[in-house]
Design a protein around this motif. Structure first.
Motif: not given
Length: 351
Positions: A207-217, A137-147
């Protein structure tokens, strides 16, 4: 966090951790098999006014996990406390209430003894429900999906296995983002993925928020764990056995299909590469360096404490948090460490 925020008193040295003065000719530091450390935190705060009716204080307390054992927790405070656990990630904390505090300074001391392992030792221990859906699931500043899905697919187009895809994303982040050594980012440490993807620079949280977003996506469950390091990068020679900690460090755990939960430290990989240790950087996909991850204190974002705070969810929970009559109150903290023992890779124990 930045290495200059850590100050050390290296009165003894750990022989198996000797770091070469010549990076080109010698291997990177050896990671111990086990590390036992005492952390002592002094917490102080002052009521904002004589009219303050109540101050509530929450202090993060580490929990057992497959990679660590909490051997001792001690709390010395002027009022009773209770240990609680929030519902979403099961982060543990000490909760204290100060009624009618006047304007007298409040001070207390918390200490923990933690043994940390390079590889999981207790597979049956689960500090929180490992529900994959929660970590997709996304967090407030850690989105998932789309771009972000489009970017993740682009970076993993040549990979088919989930492990290989995760490795490609780790490589992408370490190669395309820089560590912000000067704290120059206007959103430093917030983990705002949209901003970091534009700014291309940040600390471990960013940096790790970006990695989490990409993995979750890509459908790979992932989360950030927050803890404390004993040393900066490059590790000093000799490594410290006691000192003061100036800030947190964080890393990523991902549930990679057919591999299980595995750690990744892309931010430190960037820092080791910057200092000429590519071998050390490469190890941080699937492993952690214990002197930089000496304790895992909490995990996740958008934290609702227990009991619930009134000022809204916390972006992360690694430092003490307080409210005075429902409004956030500044808390001073001072954290020291002392290494009690470690076991080297050759199974020789040092104390």
């Amino acid at each position: 966090m930045k290495s200059h925020s850590l100050t050390f008193c290296a009165t003894a040295f750990l022989a198996c951790w000797m770091v070469s003065a010549s990076r080109a000719q010698n291997p990177p530091p050896v990671n111990p098999e086990a590390l036992t450390t005492r952390f002592t935190e002094t917490v102080t705060l002052r009521p904002p006014s004589l009219q303050t009716k109540q101050i509530r204080l929450w202090i993060p307390i580490p929990s057992d996990s497959p990679q660590q054992r909490v051997l001792q927790v001690s709390i010395h405070a002027p009022v009773p406390y209770r240990l609680t656990q929030e519902e979403r990630y099961h982060n543990r904390m000490a909760y204290l209430v100060f009624d009618h505090p006047n304007q007298h300074p409040i001070s207390l001391e918390v200490s923990w003894v933690v043994t940390r392992y390079a590889t999981p030792r207790f597979p049956s221990v689960r500090p929180f429900p490992l529900v994959s859906a929660l970590f997709l699931q996304p967090d407030r500043l850690v989105p998932v999906g789309g771009p972000y899905t489009a970017l993740a697919r682009q970076q993993t187009a040549s990979a088919s296995a989930p492990y290989d895809k995760a490795e490609r994303l780790f490589a992408y982040v370490t190669q395309h983002f820089r560590y912000d050594y000067s704290d120059s980012s206007p959103e430093y440490g917030n983990g705002d993925v949209a901003f970091v993807c534009s700014y291309k620079k940040g600390n471990c949280s960013d940096i790790h928020s970006v990695l989490v977003t990409l993995l979750r996506s890509l459908g790979i469950p992932a989360y950030i764990a927050f803890g404390f390091p004993l040393t900066g990068i490059p590790a000093p020679n000799p490594l410290p056995t006691e000192g003061t900690i100036g800030g947190y460090h964080c890393w990523v755990w991902a549930n990679v299909p057919h591999k299980g939960w595995m750690p990744m430290d892309a931010a430190d990989a960037i820092r080791w590469n910057d200092h000429g240790y590519p071998q050390m950087a490469n190890r941080l996909f699937g492993a952690l360096y214990l002197p930089r991850t000496a304790v895992d204190v909490s995990r996740g974002r958008d934290i609702v404490l227990s009991p619930h705070q009134k000022a809204g969810p916390l972006n992360y929970f690694i430092y003490p948090y307080a409210e005075a009559d429902g409004k956030a109150l500044h808390v001073n903290w001072h954290l020291q460490f002392k290494v009690l023992s470690y076991t080297a890779s050759d199974a020789q124990t040092h104390q």
